[in-house]
Design an enzyme around this catalytic site. Structure first.
Site, PDB file in Angstrom:
ATOM      1  N   HIS A   1      -1.144 -15.583  41.634  1.00  0.00           N
ATOM      2  CA  HIS A   1      -1.059 -14.228  41.028  1.00  0.00           C
ATOM      3  C   HIS A   1      -1.602 -13.154  41.978  1.00  0.00           C
ATOM      4  O   HIS A   1      -2.126 -12.150  41.522  1.00  0.00           O
ATOM      5  CB  HIS A   1      -1.824 -14.154  39.701  1.00  0.00           C
ATOM      6  CG  HIS A   1      -1.537 -15.291  38.778  1.00  0.00           C
ATOM      7  ND1 HIS A   1      -0.513 -15.271  37.864  1.00  0.00           N
ATOM      8  CD2 HIS A   1      -2.130 -16.505  38.646  1.00  0.00           C
ATOM      9  CE1 HIS A   1      -0.497 -16.418  37.195  1.00  0.00           C
ATOM     10  NE2 HIS A   1      -1.462 -17.191  37.661  1.00  0.00           N
TER      11      HIS A   1
ATOM     12  N   SER B   1       5.579   5.703  64.056  1.00  0.00           N
ATOM     13  CA  SER B   1       6.137   6.711  63.158  1.00  0.00           C
ATOM     14  C   SER B   1       6.490   7.952  63.962  1.00  0.00           C
ATOM     15  O   SER B   1       5.814   8.281  64.933  1.00  0.00           O
ATOM     16  CB  SER B   1       5.109   7.058  62.086  1.00  0.00           C
ATOM     17  OG  SER B   1       5.339   8.361  61.586  1.00  0.00           O
TER      18      SER B   1
ATOM     19  N   LYS C   1       0.290   5.543  63.364  1.00  0.00           N
ATOM     20  CA  LYS C   1       0.972   4.424  62.708  1.00  0.00           C
ATOM     21  C   LYS C   1       1.404   3.299  63.637  1.00  0.00           C
ATOM     22  O   LYS C   1       1.823   3.519  64.758  1.00  0.00           O
ATOM     23  CB  LYS C   1       2.210   4.935  61.973  1.00  0.00           C
ATOM     24  CG  LYS C   1       1.881   5.797  60.780  1.00  0.00           C
ATOM     25  CD  LYS C   1       1.447   4.968  59.601  1.00  0.00           C
ATOM     26  CE  LYS C   1       2.657   4.545  58.808  1.00  0.00           C
ATOM     27  NZ  LYS C   1       2.278   3.720  57.681  1.00  0.00           N
TER      28      LYS C   1
ATOM     29  N   GLU D   1       9.726  -6.216  57.898  1.00  0.00           N
ATOM     30  CA  GLU D   1      10.419  -5.526  56.802  1.00  0.00           C
ATOM     31  C   GLU D   1      11.927  -5.707  56.893  1.00  0.00           C
ATOM     32  O   GLU D   1      12.604  -5.884  55.886  1.00  0.00           O
ATOM     33  CB  GLU D   1      10.067  -4.031  56.830  1.00  0.00           C
ATOM     34  CG  GLU D   1       8.628  -3.776  56.423  1.00  0.00           C
ATOM     35  CD  GLU D   1       8.184  -2.340  56.671  1.00  0.00           C
ATOM     36  OE1 GLU D   1       7.417  -1.818  55.868  1.00  0.00           O
ATOM     37  OE2 GLU D   1       8.620  -1.730  57.674  1.00  0.00           O
TER      38      GLU D   1
ATOM     39  N   LYS E   1      35.841 -15.066  55.826  1.00  0.00           N
ATOM     40  CA  LYS E   1      35.272 -15.100  57.162  1.00  0.00           C
ATOM     41  C   LYS E   1      34.316 -13.943  57.423  1.00  0.00           C
ATOM     42  O   LYS E   1      33.296 -14.107  58.089  1.00  0.00           O
ATOM     43  CB  LYS E   1      36.392 -15.147  58.201  1.00  0.00           C
ATOM     44  CG  LYS E   1      36.988 -16.541  58.329  1.00  0.00           C
ATOM     45  CD  LYS E   1      38.265 -16.587  59.125  1.00  0.00           C
ATOM     46  CE  LYS E   1      39.447 -16.063  58.367  1.00  0.00           C
ATOM     47  NZ  LYS E   1      39.739 -16.782  57.107  1.00  0.00           N
TER      48      LYS E   1
END
Ligand code: ARG
Length: 460
Positions: A157, A278, A284, A291, A326
Site C-alpha cells: 500500500h 527543464s 531541474k 517516464e 503489421k
C-alpha cells in the site's frame, strides 16, 4: 496502360488515391528478407515436385539473391503503386530475369505468402526481444551483487511493511522478466507451423508438397487446415500480449524509480547523462527516460487492442483488413526493444543510496511483524501476538520512539514472556538476518539466488 500483375480482368487503371490508400509497402518492406527466403523455399519445392524445371528454379533463386543484396544495400527502389513487399519483389524479379519469374507464384497466393512472412518475422523478433530481456536481467543482477547487504523498506500500500534486501527487490523483477521470456518461447512453439501451401484459402490442384517448404524454412510442421493457415494472426496477438506484459513490468519498475529519485525519497540517483532538464526551471533534473518507458507502455497496449479488435468480426478467410496487423505488431516490437535497450543502459548508470534506504527503513515500525513472530515462538497464538505488538506500536507512536529503543521493562509490561533476547529480533538488520522461509529476503537465500541468476544469464 501498365497492367498490374493481377490486372487481367481490369479495364481501368487503379486510381492513384486508391493506390496510396491500399499500399502497405511503406511498412511491410520490413518483411523483405523473409519474403525472399520464403520464395526461395517455394521455388525449390516447385522444382522438386517438377512443377518448374531445375533451370527455372536456379534463375529464380539467382534473381531473388540479387534483389536481396540490393535491398540489404538500400539501393532497391520500392514502388507504392506495386502495393506491397510481395508485388515489389515479384515485379522486380520479372524485370530482371523475365519468363521464369512468372512461374514463381504457381501454387501460392499472397495470402499464404504474407502469413508465412509474418510468422518468420515474429519468430526472429522473439529472439531479439529475449536478448534484450536478458540484458535487463543481467543489469539488475549486477546491481543486486554490487549492493548486496543494503536494506530497504519493503512496501505494501506504499506504506512501510517489512525490511527487505535491495537485492531481493531487484531480483523480483528478474523473476518477472524470466516469465516474460518463457511466454515468448511458448509463443514461438505455437507459431512453429508453416502456412505455405494453403494458397488463397483452399489449397491447390497442383502436386505440391508443403512439408518440403516447411523443412527448408525450419518449421516443425505445417498448418493442418488451409483456411486457418491464411486467416488467423493469433501468433501476432500472443507476441504483442507478451510484449504488453514486458512493458507493464518495466513500467511498474519505472514508476517506482520515478518516485525513488524525488527529494522525499532520494533512494536512487540517475547519472546526468540519463536525465533531462527543464526549459524554465534551472534546478531541474527529470527522469524523462523512466517516464517515457511508462508512457510507451500505453502505446504497446494500444497495439494489442488494435489486433484483437481488428479480428473480432472478420469472416474467414483472408480480408484486406488484415494488412493493418503489421502496423501494430511492427511498432509494438520496435517500441518494446527501445524501452528495454534504454533501460538496460540506465540501470548501469543508476546509484542506489543505501544509507537513505536504511534510514527510511528505521521509521515505520517495519520490525513489528518480527516481534509478533518472536511471541509466536514463545507459544503466544498469532492473533494475540498481533494485538500485543499493536499495543506496543501504539505506545511507540505516543512516545515518538522506535520499537528497538524501548527498554525491556516497557516491553515486559505488554507481555511478561519477553526477555532480553528480543533485542536480537527487533531492529531492521535483525529482521532481515532472521528470515528463514524459501523465497524470503534472507541474505543467504538472496545470495544463492544471485549466484543462480548470474550462472543462468551468462549461459545466454
Ligand atoms: N499486403 C497484404 C497484407 O499485408 C498482402 C496480402 C494481400 N492479399 C490479397 N489478396 N489482397 O495483408
Amino acid at each position: 496502360m501498365k497492367k498490374k500483375l493481377w490486372g487481367g480482368r481490369f479495364t481501368e487503371q487503379t486510381k492513384a488515391s486508391v493506390e496510396s490508400f491500399t499500399e502497405s509497402i511503406s511498412f511491410d518492406w520490413r518483411l523483405y528478407k523473409f519474403d525472399i527466403e520464403g520464395s526461395i523455399a517455394h521455388a525449390t519445392m516447385l522444382a522438386q515436385r517438377k512443377i518448374i524445371t531445375e533451370k527455372e528454379k536456379k534463375e529464380i533463386i539467382k534473381g531473388l539473391e540479387i534483389i536481396l543484396a540490393e535491398m540489404n544495400a538500400g539501393t532497391f527502389k520500392f514502388k507504392k503503386n506495386l502495393e506491397d513487399i510481395h508485388m515489389n519483389i515479384e515485379s522486380a524479379l520479372i524485370e530482371r530475369i523475365g519468363e521464369p519469374a512468372k512461374k514463381l507464384h504457381t501454387a501460392r497466393s499472397r495470402n499464404d505468402q504474407v502469413a508465412l512472412d509474418l510468422r518468420l518475422w515474429v519468430r526472429e523478433q522473439i529472439l531479439i526481444t529475449s536478448n534484450y530481456l536478458t540484458l535487463v536481467q543481467q543489469g539488475l543482477v549486477k546491481k543486486g551483487k554490487e549492493y548486496f547487504g543494503a536494506i530497504m523498506p519493503g512496501f505494501t500500500h506504499m506504506q512501510h511493511a517489512q525490511p527487505i534486501l535491495l537485492s531481493h527487490y531487484l531480483l523480483a523483477y528478474v523473476e518477472m522478466f524470466e516469465r516474460d521470456e518463457k511466454r515468448l518461447a511458448d509463443c514461438a512453439k505455437r507459431l512453429n507451423e508453416s502456412p505455405l501451401g494453403a494458397c488463397a484459402l483452399a489449397g491447390t490442384t497442383l502436386p505440391t508438397d508443403p512439408m518440403i517448404t516447411a523443412k527448408l524454412l525450419n518449421f516443425g510442421s505445417i498448418c493442418q487446415n488451409s483456411i486457418d493457415a491464411v486467416s488467423d494472426r493469433d501468433f501476432c496477438m500472443e507476441y504483442v500480449f507478451a510484449l504488453s506484459l514486458i512493458s507493464m513490468h518495466l513500467s511498474r519498475l519505472c514508476e517506482e524509480w520515478i518516485i525513488w529519485c524525488n527529494d522525499e525519497f532520494s533512494f536512487i540517483d540517475i547519472s546526468d547523462a540519463y536525465c533531462t532538464g527543464s526549459s524554465i526551471m534551472p534546478q531541474k533534473k527529470n527522469p524523462d527516460v523512466l517516464e517515457l518507458i511508462r508512457g510507451k507502455c500505453g502505446r504497446v497496449y494500444s497495439h494489442l487492442t488494435t489486433l484483437l479488435t481488428l479480428f473480432k468480426g472478420l469472416p474467414l478467410s483472408y480480408n484486406r483488413d488484415m494488412q493493418e496487423d503489421k502496423v501494430a505488431v511492427f511498432d509494438a516490437a520496435e517500441t518494446v526493444h527501445s524501452m528495454l535497450n534504454i533501460f538496460a543502459e540506465l540501470i548501469a548508470n543508476t546509484r542506489f543510496n543505501s544509507e537513505r534506504m536504511k534510514l527510511a527503513c528505521e521509521n515505520g515500525f517495519s520490525d513489528a511483524t518480527a516481534l509478533a513472530e518472536y511471541l509466536v515462538k514463545l507459544d503466544v497464538p498469532f492473533r494475540k501476538a498481533h494485538e500485543i505488538v499493536g499495543n506496543i506500536v501504539r505506545e511507540c507512536v505516543r512516545l515518538n520512539r522506535k520499537i528497538k529503543d524501548l527498554d525491556l521493562e516497557t516491553l515486559k509490561r505488554h507481555s511478561h514472556l519477553i526477555t532480553k533476547d528480543v533485542f536480537q529480533v527487533i531492529g531492521v538488520e535483525n529482521c532481515v538476518m532472521n528470515y528463514k522461509s524459501s523465497g524470503s529476503s534472507a541474505p543467504r537465500l538472496v545470495k544463492n539466488r544471485l549466484a543462480h541468476w548470474e550462472r543462468k544469464l551468462s549461459k545466454g
